[in-house]
Design a protein around this motif. Structure first.
Motif, PDB file in Angstrom:
ATOM      1  N   ALA A  53       0.825  -1.209   0.000  1.00  0.00           N
ATOM      2  CA  ALA A  53       0.000   0.000   0.000  1.00  0.00           C
ATOM      3  C   ALA A  53       0.863   1.264   0.000  1.00  0.00           C
ATOM      4  CB  ALA A  53      -0.928   0.003   1.209  1.00  0.00           C
ATOM      5  N   ALA A  54       0.303   2.334  -0.528  1.00  0.00           N
ATOM      6  CA  ALA A  54       1.009   3.613  -0.609  1.00  0.00           C
ATOM      7  C   ALA A  54       0.024   4.746  -0.340  1.00  0.00           C
ATOM      8  CB  ALA A  54       1.653   3.777  -1.983  1.00  0.00           C
ATOM      9  N   ASP A  68      -0.612   0.041  -4.648  1.00  0.00           N
ATOM     10  CA  ASP A  68       0.818  -0.225  -4.823  1.00  0.00           C
ATOM     11  C   ASP A  68       1.516   0.992  -5.420  1.00  0.00           C
ATOM     12  OD1 ASP A  68       0.449  -0.319  -7.612  1.00  0.00           O
ATOM     13  OD2 ASP A  68       0.826  -2.454  -7.771  1.00  0.00           O
ATOM     14  N   ALA A  69       2.839   0.909  -5.518  1.00  0.00           N
ATOM     15  CA  ALA A  69       3.651   2.027  -6.002  1.00  0.00           C
ATOM     16  C   ALA A  69       3.299   2.405  -7.438  1.00  0.00           C
ATOM     17  CB  ALA A  69       5.136   1.684  -5.899  1.00  0.00           C
ATOM     18  N   ARG A  86       3.721  14.620   0.363  1.00  0.00           N
ATOM     19  CA  ARG A  86       4.404  13.505   1.034  1.00  0.00           C
ATOM     20  C   ARG A  86       4.031  12.225   0.319  1.00  0.00           C
ATOM     21  NH1 ARG A  86       3.016  13.146   7.060  1.00  0.00           N
ATOM     22  NH2 ARG A  86       4.521  11.461   6.949  1.00  0.00           N
ATOM     23  N   LEU A  87       5.016  11.390   0.072  1.00  0.00           N
ATOM     24  CA  LEU A  87       4.789  10.098  -0.559  1.00  0.00           C
ATOM     25  C   LEU A  87       5.218   9.028   0.428  1.00  0.00           C
ATOM     26  CD1 LEU A  87       6.310  10.843  -4.082  1.00  0.00           C
ATOM     27  CD2 LEU A  87       3.955  11.176  -3.320  1.00  0.00           C
ATOM     28  N   LEU A  88       4.289   8.161   0.773  1.00  0.00           N
ATOM     29  CA  LEU A  88       4.555   7.112   1.753  1.00  0.00           C
ATOM     30  C   LEU A  88       4.260   5.757   1.131  1.00  0.00           C
ATOM     31  CD1 LEU A  88       2.732   8.851   4.723  1.00  0.00           C
ATOM     32  CD2 LEU A  88       5.187   8.790   4.312  1.00  0.00           C
ATOM     33  N   ILE A  89       4.990   4.753   1.594  1.00  0.00           N
ATOM     34  CA  ILE A  89       4.787   3.396   1.092  1.00  0.00           C
ATOM     35  C   ILE A  89       5.045   2.409   2.212  1.00  0.00           C
ATOM     36  CG2 ILE A  89       7.151   3.109   0.216  1.00  0.00           C
ATOM     37  CD1 ILE A  89       5.485   1.837  -2.318  1.00  0.00           C
ATOM     38  N   ALA A  90       4.365   1.283   2.165  1.00  0.00           N
ATOM     39  CA  ALA A  90       4.520   0.263   3.205  1.00  0.00           C
ATOM     40  C   ALA A  90       5.897  -0.377   3.135  1.00  0.00           C
ATOM     41  CB  ALA A  90       3.436  -0.799   3.055  1.00  0.00           C
ATOM     42  N   ASP A  91       6.487  -0.594   4.301  1.00  0.00           N
ATOM     43  CA  ASP A  91       7.789  -1.255   4.404  1.00  0.00           C
ATOM     44  C   ASP A  91       7.570  -2.766   4.327  1.00  0.00           C
ATOM     45  OD1 ASP A  91      10.264  -2.279   5.049  1.00  0.00           O
ATOM     46  OD2 ASP A  91      10.476  -1.167   6.918  1.00  0.00           O
ATOM     47  N   HIS A  92       8.007  -3.358   3.240  1.00  0.00           N
ATOM     48  CA  HIS A  92       7.808  -4.789   2.996  1.00  0.00           C
ATOM     49  C   HIS A  92       8.550  -5.654   4.012  1.00  0.00           C
ATOM     50  CE1 HIS A  92       8.054  -8.654   0.854  1.00  0.00           C
ATOM     51  NE2 HIS A  92       6.943  -8.262   0.252  1.00  0.00           N
ATOM     52  N   PHE A  99       4.340   2.656   7.289  1.00  0.00           N
ATOM     53  CA  PHE A  99       4.583   3.468   6.100  1.00  0.00           C
ATOM     54  C   PHE A  99       5.873   4.262   6.283  1.00  0.00           C
ATOM     55  CE2 PHE A  99       0.488   2.066   5.161  1.00  0.00           C
ATOM     56  CZ  PHE A  99       0.184   2.363   3.847  1.00  0.00           C
ATOM     57  N   ILE A 100       6.649   4.313   5.210  1.00  0.00           N
ATOM     58  CA  ILE A 100       7.934   5.009   5.203  1.00  0.00           C
ATOM     59  C   ILE A 100       7.940   6.009   4.052  1.00  0.00           C
ATOM     60  CG2 ILE A 100       9.220   3.117   6.300  1.00  0.00           C
ATOM     61  CD1 ILE A 100      10.058   2.167   3.498  1.00  0.00           C
TER      62      ILE A 100
END
Length: 152
Positions: A53-54, A68-69, A86-92, A99-100
């Motif tokens: 997720a993002a 997703d990205a 701000r752009l955040l994405i889940a740390d796999h 979110f990072i």
């Protein structure tokens, strides 16, 4: 004359307090994804997989969620997005998938990452977290700039 001065100080204080409260109220905060309910802002699929997720948060605080990205990149390509967003994405690599910062994350690309839109990119908080998978999958580490150069 002294009464006018006090009224002026009082009005200035009220203005400053209101101004700062408005600034804090409009700060771009992360809005948690309600998995199984929230829809991707780009493809409208229900966001299900916590690993990919993002979220894009505008400077005014509006949050757009993605599955997703690749969906986030496609949305950014199709819409005018402020560079200050701000752009955040889940740390796999973290089982809780926090979110990072997507611009600082490290990415791996491999078909073994079954992302919702088949982009097959997974994000990691650091090179150290990505290296074991990188070596196992024989892939090179990627950065956000690498993802923005693809044509999703």
């Amino acid at each position: 004359m002294n009464g006018k001065r006090n009224d002026m100080k009082h009005n200035t204080l009220i203005f400053l307090l209101g101004f700062f409260m408005l600034q804090f109220a409009c700060s771009p905060d992360f809005e948690p994804v309600d998995y199984g309910h929230d829809a991707c802002a780009h493809c409208r699929m229900t966001i299900m997989d916590k690993r990919y997720a993002a979220e894009l948060i505008t400077p005014k605080g509006k949050a757009y969620k993605f599955d997703d990205a690749i969906c986030m990149l496609q949305y950014m390509s199709a819409n005018q997005v402020s560079p200050d967003s701000r752009l955040l994405i889940a740390d796999h690599s973290d089982a809780t998938h926090p979110f990072i910062d997507a611009r600082k994350a490290i990415y791996l690309h491999n078909p073994s990452f079954k992302t919702p839109m088949n982009g097959n990119y997974a994000a990691f908080a650091s090179e150290k977290a990505a290296v074991p998978l990188k070596d196992n999958l024989e892939q090179k580490l990627l950065h956000w700039e690498d993802l923005t150069r693809i044509n999703p």
